[in-house]
Write an enzyme that holds these catalytic residues in place. Sequence first.
Site, PDB file in Angstrom:
ATOM      1  N   PHE A 122      19.013 106.854 135.861  1.00 23.61           N
ATOM      2  CA  PHE A 122      20.461 106.668 135.898  1.00 23.61           C
ATOM      3  C   PHE A 122      21.159 107.914 135.354  1.00 23.61           C
ATOM      4  O   PHE A 122      20.541 108.712 134.651  1.00 23.61           O
ATOM      5  CB  PHE A 122      20.854 105.437 135.068  1.00 23.61           C
ATOM      6  CG  PHE A 122      21.545 104.390 135.886  1.00 23.61           C
ATOM      7  CD1 PHE A 122      20.836 103.613 136.778  1.00 23.61           C
ATOM      8  CD2 PHE A 122      22.920 104.184 135.781  1.00 23.61           C
ATOM      9  CE1 PHE A 122      21.473 102.661 137.548  1.00 23.61           C
ATOM     10  CE2 PHE A 122      23.562 103.232 136.542  1.00 23.61           C
ATOM     11  CZ  PHE A 122      22.833 102.472 137.434  1.00 23.61           C
ATOM     12  N   GLN A 150      37.172 105.500 132.865  1.00 25.98           N
ATOM     13  CA  GLN A 150      36.079 106.097 133.619  1.00 25.98           C
ATOM     14  C   GLN A 150      36.312 105.977 135.122  1.00 25.98           C
ATOM     15  O   GLN A 150      36.673 104.914 135.606  1.00 25.98           O
ATOM     16  CB  GLN A 150      34.765 105.402 133.273  1.00 25.98           C
ATOM     17  CG  GLN A 150      33.597 105.932 134.087  1.00 25.98           C
ATOM     18  CD  GLN A 150      32.265 105.538 133.499  1.00 25.98           C
ATOM     19  OE1 GLN A 150      31.807 104.428 133.687  1.00 25.98           O
ATOM     20  NE2 GLN A 150      31.641 106.439 132.778  1.00 25.98           N
ATOM     21  N   HIS A 208      34.346 106.129 138.541  1.00 24.39           N
ATOM     22  CA  HIS A 208      32.997 106.134 139.102  1.00 24.39           C
ATOM     23  C   HIS A 208      33.003 107.063 140.303  1.00 24.39           C
ATOM     24  O   HIS A 208      33.868 106.946 141.167  1.00 24.39           O
ATOM     25  CB  HIS A 208      32.599 104.719 139.513  1.00 24.39           C
ATOM     26  CG  HIS A 208      31.144 104.579 139.785  1.00 24.39           C
ATOM     27  ND1 HIS A 208      30.550 105.127 140.889  1.00 24.39           N
ATOM     28  CD2 HIS A 208      30.154 103.982 139.070  1.00 24.39           C
ATOM     29  CE1 HIS A 208      29.250 104.860 140.856  1.00 24.39           C
ATOM     30  NE2 HIS A 208      28.987 104.163 139.770  1.00 24.39           N
ATOM     31  N   LEU A 268      32.286  99.467 145.071  1.00 25.01           N
ATOM     32  CA  LEU A 268      31.335 100.303 144.345  1.00 25.01           C
ATOM     33  C   LEU A 268      30.039 100.532 145.120  1.00 25.01           C
ATOM     34  O   LEU A 268      29.430  99.596 145.623  1.00 25.01           O
ATOM     35  CB  LEU A 268      31.011  99.620 143.012  1.00 25.01           C
ATOM     36  CG  LEU A 268      29.923 100.267 142.155  1.00 25.01           C
ATOM     37  CD1 LEU A 268      30.396 101.605 141.626  1.00 25.01           C
ATOM     38  CD2 LEU A 268      29.547  99.363 141.007  1.00 25.01           C
ATOM     39  N   GLU A 279      25.491 103.738 141.112  1.00 21.04           N
ATOM     40  CA  GLU A 279      24.886 104.993 140.697  1.00 21.04           C
ATOM     41  C   GLU A 279      23.378 104.965 140.957  1.00 21.04           C
ATOM     42  O   GLU A 279      22.740 105.996 141.090  1.00 21.04           O
ATOM     43  CB  GLU A 279      25.163 105.176 139.203  1.00 21.04           C
ATOM     44  CG  GLU A 279      24.801 106.527 138.664  1.00 21.04           C
ATOM     45  CD  GLU A 279      25.410 106.753 137.288  1.00 21.04           C
ATOM     46  OE1 GLU A 279      26.650 106.797 137.202  1.00 21.04           O
ATOM     47  OE2 GLU A 279      24.668 106.876 136.319  1.00 21.04           O
ATOM     48  N   ARG A 320      28.996 110.409 134.689  1.00 26.88           N
ATOM     49  CA  ARG A 320      29.996 110.104 135.709  1.00 26.88           C
ATOM     50  C   ARG A 320      31.234 110.994 135.650  1.00 26.88           C
ATOM     51  O   ARG A 320      31.789 111.342 136.688  1.00 26.88           O
ATOM     52  CB  ARG A 320      30.416 108.639 135.555  1.00 26.88           C
ATOM     53  CG  ARG A 320      29.311 107.715 136.004  1.00 26.88           C
ATOM     54  CD  ARG A 320      29.614 106.285 135.677  1.00 26.88           C
ATOM     55  NE  ARG A 320      28.541 105.444 136.198  1.00 26.88           N
ATOM     56  CZ  ARG A 320      28.450 104.144 135.963  1.00 26.88           C
ATOM     57  NH1 ARG A 320      29.355 103.540 135.230  1.00 26.88           N
ATOM     58  NH2 ARG A 320      27.468 103.446 136.476  1.00 26.88           N
ATOM     59  N   HIS A 355      36.851 102.612 137.208  1.00 33.09           N
ATOM     60  CA  HIS A 355      35.674 101.762 137.154  1.00 33.09           C
ATOM     61  C   HIS A 355      35.522 101.046 135.824  1.00 33.09           C
ATOM     62  O   HIS A 355      35.081  99.908 135.760  1.00 33.09           O
ATOM     63  CB  HIS A 355      34.449 102.632 137.412  1.00 33.09           C
ATOM     64  CG  HIS A 355      33.149 101.901 137.401  1.00 33.09           C
ATOM     65  ND1 HIS A 355      32.853 100.918 138.313  1.00 33.09           N
ATOM     66  CD2 HIS A 355      32.063 102.000 136.599  1.00 33.09           C
ATOM     67  CE1 HIS A 355      31.627 100.453 138.069  1.00 33.09           C
ATOM     68  NE2 HIS A 355      31.140 101.073 137.024  1.00 33.09           N
ATOM     69  N   ARG A 379      31.307 106.556 129.343  1.00 31.12           N
ATOM     70  CA  ARG A 379      30.162 105.658 129.273  1.00 31.12           C
ATOM     71  C   ARG A 379      29.058 106.127 130.218  1.00 31.12           C
ATOM     72  O   ARG A 379      29.351 106.596 131.312  1.00 31.12           O
ATOM     73  CB  ARG A 379      30.596 104.248 129.673  1.00 31.12           C
ATOM     74  CG  ARG A 379      29.460 103.276 129.808  1.00 31.12           C
ATOM     75  CD  ARG A 379      29.977 101.876 129.992  1.00 31.12           C
ATOM     76  NE  ARG A 379      30.500 101.618 131.315  1.00 31.12           N
ATOM     77  CZ  ARG A 379      29.753 101.316 132.389  1.00 31.12           C
ATOM     78  NH1 ARG A 379      28.444 101.271 132.294  1.00 31.12           N
ATOM     79  NH2 ARG A 379      30.328 101.064 133.547  1.00 31.12           N
TER      80      ARG A 379
END
Lengths: 604, 331
Positions: free
Chosen positions: A145, A259, A261, A271, A274, A305, A375, A417
């Site tokens: 990730f 954030q 994304h 979405l 990721e 991100r 996001h 994050r």
Amino acid sequence: MINSVHVPLRFYFILLYFRIVIGSMQTRDFDVVVIGSGIAGMTTALHAELESSEKLSIALISKIHAMRSHSVAAEGGISGVLYPVENKDSEHLHAYDTIKGSDYLADQDAVEILVKNAPKEIKFFEHLGVPWNRNRDGHINERAFGGMSVNRTAFAADKTGFFMMRALYDELTSHKGIEIFHEHMVTSLIVEKGKFLGLHMIDIATGESTFIRSGACVIATGGFSRIYDFTTTSYSSTGDGIALAYRAGLPLKDIEFVQFHPTALVPSGILITEAARGEGAYLINAEGKRFMETYAKSKMELAPRDIVSRAIVTEIEKGRGFSDRLSGLGYVHLDLRHLDQKLIDERLPMIRDISRKMLGLDPATEPLPVRPAAHFTMGGIHTNTAGNIMLGAGSGHAEGLWAVGECACVSVHGSNRLGSNSLSQCSVWGRIVGIAVARHVAHNKAGKSKIAEDKAWQEERRIEEMLSGKGSEDPYALYTELQNTMSKHLYVYRNTKGMARARKDLSRIRSRFADIYIKDKRRTYNANLRDALEIGSMVELGLLVAECALRRRESRGAHAVREYPERDDKHWLKHTIIQKGIAGCRISYMPVSITKWKPQPRVY
Amino acid sequence: MRASRFMILLYASLVGVPILLYLRIISTFYGMYLVSTVLLALASLGLIVFGVIGFAEVYIHKRHVAEEVAMPLRMQIGRQVQERTGSGTKMIDIVVNRFDNENKAMRNEVYKVEADKNTTVLSALLDIRSKQDPTLAVRYSCRMGICGSCGMVINGKPSLACETNVFDKMADHEITVEPMYGHPLLKDLVTDFDDFFERHMSVDPGLYRHDKREKYGAKEPFKLSREDIDKFLPYSYCIMCGLCLDACPVVNSNPEFIGPQALSQVYRYHADKADQKGVKRLLEVDTLDGVWGCEFAGACSKVCPKGVDPAGAIQLLKGELMKDMAKKEEG
């Protein structure tokens, strides 16, 4: 049918109707109220129930059906160091990745709690029935990730949040101490002198109001990314809990960090996890180049991100992006074509299904159009590491008030994050707070309070006035204006002039909101009223984002200001605290807790 | 903000200087010559200083302004207002069969909506709500087919509104939208799910373990292979949207029948190797209104948006029960 009823009886019915529908408010007593039914809220309720050996009465309030909260849309996975030896991983490394990802704004004592407890939660959820993906030996698989040095994200296909939600909901149905209130909207928290006394809520289905009297409340209502129009979140992510807390005088922390994304489908904003990049997908610009090598040479597509989002926006601005003819949105390509079809079907079935249904594109044969979308909101209600809501910067905590999940700012995510850390946060603090709240209630019984009941009646009258009012502003038009302002001035890149403009516009929108008109006058399933309440929360929060963002004169994590492109640890290594003042808001700052990891330049 | 400060000063000086000049002329008649001259001089000096500062600020900021303008308009950061003409959009009629909860009656309402190739039935309905009729009640949340809120009957078929593309469904530029009739009606397109949740709860869903302390204090993951998981995985995709119940002919004529959704969940947990409830879970639905109520019409599996196949699950449950019966007879 009503015509056939005897005349005096008809009068009686009408009176009854008025009593039930207009002038009444139920009162209910609960030991604990949990607002919000996402992973954070349900986990908290479950642990409070288990800790008290099922002796407490717990209300779980959801403004939609409890099992439909936005947590169901979490796709990629949950982080946690499950196999330190096999993956060459350690809790120390997980903490370091998280802190570096946060651009050193995360409180390091909180991060240590997160990484220590996350593996336990993965196993806990497995025992509730989450089908974690396995490797050939029967071990739980972990995938790569963004921003994580090694593979440490456990997953259940690309529906991790959905499986966790369903397992939790099914588990809760067997606990009789928990009463679930589906489609109930909390309209105000009653907090007196830093002590929680109760709350007022509306049953959306019937329109009836209830005053809940309780000594302990956990807010777990999620984030407010819906203030942007291009967002990955559900329509329900409107930050009601955060706005309720703010209105009740409780402080919010780091609210300027939103954030984006990097990969949301154009034009719907749905979405694309990721995990797609974790499994090996590329980001390609119009020149056919993997442009991430210019921005993050070592991590490429798996940089955090904020960095990937800025890279995509820069590519589009420089004219190396594509443009969607219908929506006018610029985008780049997410390319999965080189991945094995079987791997896509096993590990990313949902995004394949969604792209086919929404755009008629099969990611196995065609690249997907993506661009950054709002996001997650790193900021939220100011809590300490135990989840207690604080009363201000450097002061003690409120009595009987906790916050968990995205609506809380502990803060483990700092200014950015890392993907898959949010599910761990929700489950880790769900347990911590669930246990704490059960222990608190065991020692503190809530008493009756005249003030609380009066306040609930006041709130009931406010709702009545909102419904019967003859305002002139259309809430939906104001909402569109809010979203346009946010998207224009407070997107991935920000500039001082734009933010100042946004603040001006947003405060105008906020004052116009006082004069809204609700067309639907009926109480039964009045979605119009619910929308107005949600838009009210968002109008409030949008302005706070602009207030805090304008003041932070540096670029850190998700907050990138054109005029101040560098991180400024000398002046800005601190949390923003915003609180309701006598007139307008009051902003103060508090230091970041740093234990083992001194701030370093953030290079990937 | 800075540019506007400059403009304010400019206007102020345009208005202010003549007034001060006028005051000075008048004051000569009253012998306050010195005072007014000093006043005028100070005011002019102030205006010049502020003007210079304002101008400098504008100049400094020109760079950023220029940067913004230089960006191609289409690529700009905010969402651009779409050009409405000639961009592949069509006007369509959405016929909504609304339930009027006060008069307990259904009525049709026709809305005209502009749609393009990406418009879904849900996005069209939300467009109607925000621009034409905010009183239209619709239940929705995630708009990506995972929360299960927006089940309704579209052109006669129970479907999720968020997953139904408008152009795919269009016959004669018209789409009919009705609430699900298999659930009690609340208002417009919204139905009451209390009964549905009750059915789900009645089969006691959730993983059963004999040892509660082991369950809630999990130390080690279960020993499960991929094959073990694949046995129940398809049945765990249920999003509780209620479409199967709406389509089921049995439950719509005999409300006592527990229904496809709940039964599919019985199988989901029964097929899970980690579940220890065993045959007890099966025996709870070994009734005429349980698995034996199913007449295998298969409508549930046909409408399920997530491919759960409740009809198949119910037949598998019947098979498991028969096996259990055979075992008992032998023993």
